[in-house]
Write an enzyme that holds these catalytic residues in place. Structure first.
Site, PDB file in Angstrom:
ATOM      1  N   ASP A   1       0.838  -1.194   0.000  1.00  0.00           N
ATOM      2  CA  ASP A   1       0.000   0.000   0.000  1.00  0.00           C
ATOM      3  C   ASP A   1       0.877   1.248   0.000  1.00  0.00           C
ATOM      4  OD1 ASP A   1      -2.352  -1.495   0.150  1.00  0.00           O
ATOM      5  OD2 ASP A   1      -2.217  -1.624   2.335  1.00  0.00           O
TER       6      ASP A   1
ATOM      7  N   TYR B   1       6.890  -9.619   7.288  1.00  0.00           N
ATOM      8  CA  TYR B   1       6.483  -8.242   7.539  1.00  0.00           C
ATOM      9  C   TYR B   1       7.327  -7.668   8.665  1.00  0.00           C
ATOM     10  CZ  TYR B   1       2.371  -9.201   4.731  1.00  0.00           C
ATOM     11  OH  TYR B   1       1.539  -9.528   3.705  1.00  0.00           O
TER      12      TYR B   1
END
Length: 181
Positions: free
Chosen positions: A41, A113
């Site tokens: 994103d 992540y």
């Protein structure tokens, strides 16, 4: 960063868009489609993103691959780089049975992540501002943060560091992958 994520979006600068432009330029205006193994994103950064594309050439040996990586990186803006360009490996057996090629999404082995936070009073370091979230103007109890993350995120590896002290105590039972302050 100044990207609106990975995937091409109309009227927005994206990593995939910059890579496709560089590849198209390198191959004399022939449009090159590129597929990433994942997406990000706006404001999220991917290090080690795998992607694949079909190029309008027959074969590449090691020297030609290294030269192509160099050429693409010379065309790309300074905030995007291709590392470890290589010819795609052979497809898996199930792909071969269905006459499918190697594929960045289907052959991905997983994702990692990382979240980087600055948790301190005052202003954030200007050199890391694009890569860290500034989350507090008052001190944060790192022990509570670690406990909360450990309960709410499966498979989490929590690394908490402070300038005040380093812990030499072992991690809690069942959490051999954690480093605690």
């Amino acid at each position: 960063t100044l990207f609106k994520g990975w995937q091409i979006q109309p009227h927005s600068r994206t990593v995939q868009g910059e890579l496709c432009k560089a590849l198209t330029q390198r191959f004399a205006g022939q449009p090159i489609r590129l597929l990433g193994a994942s997406r990000t994103d706006t404001g999220v950064h991917a290090r080690g993103q795998a992607a694949h594309c079909d190029l309008p050439i027959d074969a590449l040996d090691g020297d030609a691959v290294a030269l192509l990586e160099h050429q693409i990186n010379r065309i790309l803006p300074d905030d995007v780089r291709v590392f470890d360009l290589r010819v795609a490996p052979p497809p898996k057996a199930w792909q071969t049975e269905q006459d499918l090629p190697w594929h960045a999404i289907a052959n991905s082995r997983g994702k990692v992540y990382e979240y980087a936070l600055t948790a301190r009073r005052g202003s954030q370091d200007p050199l890391s501002r694009l890569y860290r979230a500034h989350v507090a103007h008052t001190p944060i109890d790192l022990g509570v943060l670690d406990q909360t993350l450990s309960r709410s995120i499966t498979g989490v590896r929590v690394l908490l560091a402070t300038r005040e002290r380093e812990s030499t105590s072992p991690p809690p039972e069942g959490r051999d992958d954690a480093l605690h302050p």
